[in-house]
Design a protein around this motif. Structure first.
Motif, PDB file in Angstrom:
ATOM      1  N   UNK A 194      16.449   9.479   5.703  1.00  0.00           N
ATOM      2  CA  UNK A 194      16.144   8.407   4.760  1.00  0.00           C
ATOM      3  C   UNK A 194      17.407   7.765   4.199  1.00  0.00           C
ATOM      4  N   UNK A 195      18.553   8.387   4.433  1.00  0.00           N
ATOM      5  CA  UNK A 195      19.788   7.979   3.768  1.00  0.00           C
ATOM      6  C   UNK A 195      20.097   6.501   4.001  1.00  0.00           C
ATOM      7  N   UNK A 196      20.377   5.761   2.927  1.00  0.00           N
ATOM      8  CA  UNK A 196      20.654   4.340   3.078  1.00  0.00           C
ATOM      9  C   UNK A 196      22.127   4.028   2.914  1.00  0.00           C
ATOM     10  N   UNK A 197      22.838   4.877   2.226  1.00  0.00           N
ATOM     11  CA  UNK A 197      24.283   4.656   2.078  1.00  0.00           C
ATOM     12  C   UNK A 197      24.945   5.976   1.683  1.00  0.00           C
TER      13      UNK A 197
ATOM     14  N   UNK B  74       8.240  -6.461  16.987  1.00  0.00           N
ATOM     15  CA  UNK B  74       7.548  -5.272  16.488  1.00  0.00           C
ATOM     16  C   UNK B  74       8.445  -4.325  15.703  1.00  0.00           C
ATOM     17  N   UNK B  75       9.772  -4.582  15.691  1.00  0.00           N
ATOM     18  CA  UNK B  75      10.677  -3.629  15.046  1.00  0.00           C
ATOM     19  C   UNK B  75      11.412  -4.263  13.868  1.00  0.00           C
ATOM     20  N   UNK B  76      11.623  -3.476  12.834  1.00  0.00           N
ATOM     21  CA  UNK B  76      12.261  -4.019  11.634  1.00  0.00           C
ATOM     22  C   UNK B  76      13.772  -4.187  11.826  1.00  0.00           C
TER      23      UNK B  76
ATOM     24  N   UNK C 110      15.995  -3.213   9.796  1.00  0.00           N
ATOM     25  CA  UNK C 110      16.585  -1.937   9.409  1.00  0.00           C
ATOM     26  C   UNK C 110      16.666  -0.976  10.597  1.00  0.00           C
ATOM     27  N   UNK C 111      15.629  -0.941  11.404  1.00  0.00           N
ATOM     28  CA  UNK C 111      15.617   0.005  12.521  1.00  0.00           C
ATOM     29  C   UNK C 111      16.713  -0.338  13.528  1.00  0.00           C
TER      30      UNK C 111
ATOM     31  N   UNK D 220      11.370  -8.110  13.930  1.00  0.00           N
ATOM     32  CA  UNK D 220      10.349  -8.734  13.085  1.00  0.00           C
ATOM     33  C   UNK D 220      10.956  -9.106  11.740  1.00  0.00           C
TER      34      UNK D 220
ATOM     35  N   UNK E 201       9.922 -10.886   8.426  1.00  0.00           N
ATOM     36  CA  UNK E 201       8.768 -11.430   7.706  1.00  0.00           C
ATOM     37  C   UNK E 201       9.163 -12.602   6.816  1.00  0.00           C
TER      38      UNK E 201
ATOM     39  N   UNK F  79      14.923  -9.995   3.780  1.00  0.00           N
ATOM     40  CA  UNK F  79      14.876  -9.505   5.165  1.00  0.00           C
ATOM     41  C   UNK F  79      15.537 -10.493   6.116  1.00  0.00           C
TER      42      UNK F  79
ATOM     43  N   UNK G 121      15.491  11.914  -1.643  1.00  0.00           N
ATOM     44  CA  UNK G 121      15.700  10.470  -1.564  1.00  0.00           C
ATOM     45  C   UNK G 121      16.068   9.908  -2.925  1.00  0.00           C
TER      46      UNK G 121
ATOM     47  N   UNK H  56      15.662   4.323  -2.012  1.00  0.00           N
ATOM     48  CA  UNK H  56      15.356   4.710  -0.625  1.00  0.00           C
ATOM     49  C   UNK H  56      13.842   4.858  -0.444  1.00  0.00           C
TER      50      UNK H  56
ATOM     51  N   UNK I  99      12.788   1.515   0.138  1.00  0.00           N
ATOM     52  CA  UNK I  99      13.093   1.136   1.528  1.00  0.00           C
ATOM     53  C   UNK I  99      11.959   1.584   2.450  1.00  0.00           C
ATOM     54  N   UNK I 100      11.507   2.814   2.234  1.00  0.00           N
ATOM     55  CA  UNK I 100      10.420   3.361   3.053  1.00  0.00           C
ATOM     56  C   UNK I 100       9.176   2.488   2.896  1.00  0.00           C
TER      57      UNK I 100
ATOM     58  N   UNK J 241       9.633  -0.900   4.677  1.00  0.00           N
ATOM     59  CA  UNK J 241       9.509  -0.773   6.143  1.00  0.00           C
ATOM     60  C   UNK J 241       8.033  -0.709   6.516  1.00  0.00           C
TER      61      UNK J 241
ATOM     62  N   UNK K 142       6.413  -4.169   6.112  1.00  0.00           N
ATOM     63  CA  UNK K 142       6.797  -5.105   7.189  1.00  0.00           C
ATOM     64  C   UNK K 142       5.989  -4.792   8.452  1.00  0.00           C
ATOM     65  N   UNK K 143       5.870  -3.502   8.780  1.00  0.00           N
ATOM     66  CA  UNK K 143       5.140  -3.130   9.991  1.00  0.00           C
ATOM     67  C   UNK K 143       3.643  -3.423   9.863  1.00  0.00           C
TER      68      UNK K 143
ATOM     69  N   UNK L  96       2.817  -7.254   6.089  1.00  0.00           N
ATOM     70  CA  UNK L  96       2.795  -7.726   4.704  1.00  0.00           C
ATOM     71  C   UNK L  96       4.211  -8.095   4.238  1.00  0.00           C
TER      72      UNK L  96
ATOM     73  N   UNK M  81       7.477  -7.691   2.209  1.00  0.00           N
ATOM     74  CA  UNK M  81       8.198  -6.616   1.512  1.00  0.00           C
ATOM     75  C   UNK M  81       8.533  -7.011   0.069  1.00  0.00           C
TER      76      UNK M  81
ATOM     77  N   UNK N 172      24.514   0.817  -4.843  1.00  0.00           N
ATOM     78  CA  UNK N 172      23.761   2.074  -4.809  1.00  0.00           C
ATOM     79  C   UNK N 172      24.603   3.278  -5.215  1.00  0.00           C
TER      80      UNK N 172
END
Lengths: 656, 255
Positions: free
Chosen positions: A274-277, A515-517, A519-520, A561, A563, A572, B36, B40, B43-44, B47, B50-51, B54, B56, B64
């Motif tokens: 989950x780490x973002x930074x 189909x992919x964000x 972030x991914x 993707x 949005x 985004x 977390x 974060x 963030x979950x 994500x 978006x999938x 909808x 975000x 951070x």
């Protein structure tokens, strides 16, 4: 490559340059417009200083206020050759240490100038009311930092960057009030506009409304920081990005030494997917903290339960002269070496200990001594010592406790290296001008002063040197000829054409609807970069990385993707544009790392090391700055700026 | 530290832009790790949104690590959430337990209009600084940094005031929407230092005037600002501001 280094003795070059540089008369300055992108230390100090001189400045930041720029997060300090400690420091020593610390891959003339102006920076900041740490006598306090043997670092607890940035921010807000600087908040530069090959403005996006804006100027300054976020996980802010620099690169600005990345040795380790930074723990902690791992592999005991004789203080063992204060690249690799060999600690085993127990006792005894008590019980000594450590590093210890849930006063910290800074950046000449006339790069965004490794407390110094004391002179030298050209009309064809291309790119991103964000994709890019272009690199891995990044890029442009709409606040979409640029930059970094078949500073090629695992430079073949010219999609041409060392003769760096 | 996972219900303020009408939306997130950070967890959720096709949730954040001052969530009625002296980004999920419902709103203040969802516009703070939150010294004008020794106590107090990150939590938590902690901290920092002397009076008058003009409320000494300030800025700075302001008023009348 014409680096425009002035003739003459090293210590006279800047003085001579300033003495002969062209000047702009005050009434003409009012007619000249300058765009400054980014409001960190380099951008804010440049915008303020140029505004003070009378130029009309437009400053841009993507954050909601210029005060948020990521310079604010710098913790440890700022170097200056003041020699207030009478410990043998001088401009020459700061120059020498920086060239050596950079592993002989920086330009001597720039570094010397940096050391020269360093002292004025401290004066300027104190005059602005920056509350540096002081001694009881009321004079400024100093501490030492990695890679040096003198105390030349000025600091404000662990918030030096914050205080320096707020100083520069206040100076720039004063110019806003005086009408010399116009501030564009929540704006992102999307492209630079060239007319006859010369930078004449930018296209920016208002991030609140999504509208594109055209801004003309007589010169454009990119003060947009580094690109550490190409690794996804880094100590950079979430919004830190390479976009402005990258778009300029694609318009013709050469990119210098892109593979030179600084991996900072003391960061809080990754805790999960989950780490973002990542969060830095200031290098200043190495003044008092001792770094160690257990002597036994896969030791699962708590750090505080492992007895002294079962610990390996590996930095003190390998580098007795500098010990825990070796430069960052050396400390980081040594940590990786121990963890890779199975001696790592914590749940992930990718961490080493940074231990303050000794420092707490040492300070406690000093405090007891001040009170004249010789038989104080151990626990009281520890309590006194903790107070001293808290005064020095309190905010860092609190931050560590909040993130990890552990108390670093009781248990050794767990740390591991993380991407922190990028020495590479847009290639600039002595005047900080890129290969595009009229386009300048300052601070971390340029490549010039730190070579292959930056010494601690030098980033703040360079950002402020460029903004306060270099660009006000060098920009005048260019603008003196611009007075004949009149105002730049942002409605000319070149602006409209650039704006159209920017709009098309944005619409393309939104139209993919895959189909992919975003972030991914960013995470996948980061993993490729960290695994194959991180602390250790080899030819095979880099070649794989290049192939993987190319296919990632193709996938991004067909399956991402994004949005939302174009005409609204859409974080985004902002991120998608940035990640698209990071992907392209990642490829160039790997190409550069592959090309440089030597180890130097933070760039460690496994094929090029000494018998005891230290980085091995190859001065005969690689004493140059790699300046890459973009030739189209995934195509670059290499230009070389040969580095000559007049003063500091390259030797194998040793901190033993 | 013991790790655990949790399922949560989130009630989040959604508002398309400054003109639109906002409302709370309810979301579920599953398998959130106690390790977390709060952002974060967002963030979950984003994500996931978006999938699902909808939109975000827009929220401000950048460093951070608790220093840039950009993050700004009102969590279960508390600015920056339940931990003392903390920013939203440094709040970690171990502050919550499985099954919790968490209500998240933007900063509430007339002077901080909503931009979108949880984002607000804090440019009023910049304008207050523009009114006098600086020392007028052009680059190159400075004397040697050690030419003016400064009493360590005063230097330390100035530093404590300067630790303000400009997040606006003081305003958002105040029943009056007062910005006096923010303004007081800057006035104090510069009043405590000899460098700030020459502009001391005009600074206090101009910054306070701008603060009023921006629509921030008055102070009624509830001390909520100090209690909720991520950097623990003391209300003593408000007292110092008042002293500076009153002093400046008298000085002006004399002139």
């Amino acid at each position: 490559m014409n680096s425009k280094i002035p003739q003459g003795e090293m210590d006279k070059k800047w003085e001579d340059y300033k003495g002969h540089v062209k000047l702009v008369n005050p009434s003409n300055k009012r007619k000249l417009e300058v765009i400054v992108v980014g409001t960190g230390l380099a951008g804010a100090s440049a915008a303020a200083s140029l505004g003070e001189l009378g130029y009309k400045v437009k400053a841009f930041c993507f954050q909601d206020s210029p005060r948020r720029a990521h310079s604010i997060a710098a913790q440890g300090g700022i170097n200056a050759a003041k020699n207030y400690q009478n410990d043998g420091d001088s401009v020459f020593r700061l120059f020498y240490d920086t060239v050596k610390g950079g592993d002989y891959r920086s330009r001597e003339a720039n570094v010397h100038r940096l050391a020269e102006v360093s002292t004025s920076i401290i004066d300027q900041c104190v005059a602005q009311g920056v509350p540096f740490a002081r001694e009881y006598g009321g004079l400024l306090s100093n501490r030492s930092f990695g890679g040096t043997q003198v105390q030349r670092t000025f600091y404000a607890a662990g918030q030096t960057g914050q205080q320096l940035l707020l100083g520069a921010y206040s100076a720039v807000e004063r110019q806003v009030a005086l009408g010399n600087v116009t501030m564009y908040r929540r704006h992102e530069m999307e492209d630079v506009v060239l007319i006859d090959g010369i930078a004449k403005g930018i296209v920016a996006r208002n991030l609140v409304t999504g509208e594109l804006e055209r801004h003309g100027a007589h010169a454009v300054l990119l003060c947009t920081g580094g690109y550490g976020n190409v690794f996804y996980l880094s100590t950079n802010a979430m919004g830190s990005n390479v976009t402005a620099a990258w778009r300029a690169h694609k318009k013709g600005a050469f990119f210098g030494n892109p593979c030179f990345t600084q991996i900072h040795p003391t960061c809080i380790p990754v805790s999960g997917d989950h780490q973002s930074k990542l969060t830095l723990m200031s290098e200043s902690l190495r003044n008092d903290g001792r770094i160690w791992v257990p002597l036994k592999q896969a030791d699962t005991r708590k750090g505080s339960e492992i007895p002294e004789e079962e610990r390996d203080y590996y930095l003190e063992r390998r580098y007795p002269a500098f010990g825990n204060l070796v430069p960052r690249d050396v400390a980081s690799r040594a940590a990786k070496e121990r963890c890779d060999a199975g001696y790592g600690v914590g749940t992930t085993k990718m961490a080493v200990f940074l231990d303050f127990a000794d420092a707490i006792k040492r300070y406690g005894r000093i405090e007891a001594g001040k009170k004249g008590i010789t038989d104080m019980p151990e626990k009281d000594i520890v309590a006194l010592g903790k107070d001293v450590v808290a005064e020095k590093y309190g905010n860092l210890f609190e931050m560590y406790a909040k993130i990890t849930g552990e108390n670093p006063y009781e248990m050794p910290m767990r740390i591991y290296p993380a991407v922190h800074y990028t020495m590479g950046g847009l290639w600039v000449d002595y005047e900080l001008q890129t290969t595009i006339t009229g386009l300048y790069a300052l601070g971390e965004a340029n490549f010039s002063d730190h070579g292959a490794n930056r010494l601690g407390a030098s980033a703040l110094m360079q950002g402020l040197a460029d903004g306060y004391f270099v660009i006000p002179y060098t920009l005048g030298n260019y603008l003196a000829d611009e007075i004949r050209n009149g105002a730049v009309d942002p409605n000319q064809q070149a602006f409209l054409d650039t704006e159209k291309l920017v709009a098309e790119r944005i619409n393309k991103l939104l139209a993919i609807k895959g189909t992919k964000t975003v972030e991914s994709f960013h995470k996948r890019l980061g993993k490729i970069m960290w695994d194959k272009c991180g602390m250790a690199r080899n030819a095979e891995g880099l070649k794989q990385a290049i192939t993987e990044i190319r296919s990632l890029k193709a996938e991004f442009w067909t399956d991402v993707r994004v949005p939302g709409e174009v005409n609204e606040m859409n974080p985004e979409l902002d991120k998608a544009g940035r990640v698209a640029d990071f992907i392209e930059l990642g490829e160039l970094m790997c190409i550069d790392a592959l090309d440089r078949e030597e180890s130097c500073g933070g760039h460690f090629r496994e094929e090029s090391q000494t018998e005891d695992g230290e980085a091995k430079r190859d001065d005969a073949n690689y004493a140059y700055v790699a300046a890459w010219e973009n030739k189209g999609d995934s195509e670059w041409a290499l230009h070389k700026e040969d580095l000559s060392f007049e003063i500091v003769k390259p030797t194998q760096r040793s901190y033993k | 530290m013991e790790h655990y996972h949790m399922n949560l219900t989130l009630k989040v303020w959604r508002q398309k832009n400054n003109k639109a009408k906002g409302s709370f939306e309810t979301y579920k997130v599953k398998e959130i790790s106690s390790e977390m950070s709060f952002l974060e967890m967002f963030d979950v959720l984003n994500e996931q949104l978006i999938l699902e096709g909808k939109s975000p949730i827009a929220f401000d954040h950048d460093c951070r690590e608790g220093i840039c001052g950009m993050c700004s969530m009102h969590i279960n009625g508390q600015v920056h959430g339940p931990w003392a002296q903390n920013t939203t980004c440094q709040l970690h999920m171990r502050a919550f337990k499985d099954g919790d419902t968490i209500v998240v709103e933007p900063w509430r203040s007339k002077a901080f209009p909503i931009v979108k969802d949880l984002m607000v516009n804090r440019s009023a703070f910049d304008r207050i600084i523009e009114a006098g939150g600086y020392i007028s010294v052009n680059t190159g004008n400075a004397v040697d940094a050690n030419a003016i020794p400064i009493d360590k106590k005063k230097a330390d107090d100035a530093f404590m005031a300067a630790a303000c990150i400009g997040c606006g939590a003081c305003v958002a938590t105040c029943i009056n929407g007062s910005a006096m902690l923010f303004v007081g901290a800057k006035i104090s920092q510069l009043a405590l230092l000899p460098q700030g002397g020459p502009e001391r009076e005009s600074r206090a008058l101009n910054m306070v005037a701008q603060m009023d003009k921006e629509g921030f409320g008055n102070c009624t000494n509830t001390y909520a600002c100090e209690a909720q300030c991520p950097k623990g800025i003391s209300v003593a700075n408000i007292a110092r501001m008042n002293k500076e302001y009153i002093g400046a008023g008298f000085a002006t009348e004399e002139n």
